[in-house]
Design a protein around this motif. Sequence first.
Motif, PDB file in Angstrom:
ATOM      1  N   SER A  16       0.939  -1.155   0.198  1.00 18.62           N
ATOM      2  CA  SER A  16       0.020  -0.114   0.206  1.00 18.62           C
ATOM      3  C   SER A  16       0.968   1.291  -0.161  1.00 18.62           C
ATOM      4  N   ALA A  17       2.035   1.237   0.774  1.00 20.61           N
ATOM      5  CA  ALA A  17       2.691   2.266   0.897  1.00 20.61           C
ATOM      6  C   ALA A  17       3.596   2.724  -0.436  1.00 20.61           C
ATOM      7  N   THR A  19       2.563   1.566  -3.349  1.00 20.64           N
ATOM      8  CA  THR A  19       1.697   2.172  -4.339  1.00 20.64           C
ATOM      9  C   THR A  19       1.255   3.670  -4.177  1.00 20.64           C
ATOM     10  N   ALA A  20       1.131   4.012  -3.097  1.00 20.23           N
ATOM     11  CA  ALA A  20       1.027   5.395  -2.547  1.00 20.23           C
ATOM     12  C   ALA A  20       2.172   6.206  -2.981  1.00 20.23           C
ATOM     13  N   GLY A  21       3.262   5.694  -2.853  1.00 21.19           N
ATOM     14  CA  GLY A  21       4.556   6.537  -3.120  1.00 21.19           C
ATOM     15  C   GLY A  21       4.899   6.509  -4.559  1.00 21.19           C
ATOM     16  N   THR A  23       2.063   6.512  -6.975  1.00 20.24           N
ATOM     17  CA  THR A  23       1.176   7.300  -7.370  1.00 20.24           C
ATOM     18  C   THR A  23       1.553   8.892  -7.216  1.00 20.24           C
ATOM     19  N   ALA A  24       2.227   9.354  -6.112  1.00 22.61           N
ATOM     20  CA  ALA A  24       2.605  10.547  -5.887  1.00 22.61           C
ATOM     21  C   ALA A  24       3.777  10.789  -6.806  1.00 22.61           C
ATOM     22  N   TRP A  25       4.795   9.821  -6.946  1.00 19.07           N
ATOM     23  CA  TRP A  25       5.749  10.257  -7.819  1.00 19.07           C
ATOM     24  C   TRP A  25       5.303  10.575  -9.222  1.00 19.07           C
TER      25      TRP A  25
END
Length: 84
Positions: A16-17, A19-21, A23-25
């Motif tokens: 999850s972390a 994936t979030a990273g 997505t933000a990148w």
Amino acid sequence: MQNIANIIRELALLISALTAGLTAWNALKKLKHDNTKDDMAELRSDRDLYRQRWLKSEKGYDELSAENERLQRKIKRLERENND
């Protein structure tokens, strides 16, 4: 059994972390690309504006130069007529 559940939960949090990273990148990269594209368009329009101003000033200079030459010829002609 509890250890396996904890490991699975930790892996899920890690995924999850990540994936979030990612997505933000990707969002940041796209934003940077869009800003760069906008900056390039602005630079292109500025370049065109300055080019048009330069061409207009060159045209004005050529017109003034031609007018000065015409007036200098007229002055020389009048001076010759005055001396005769």
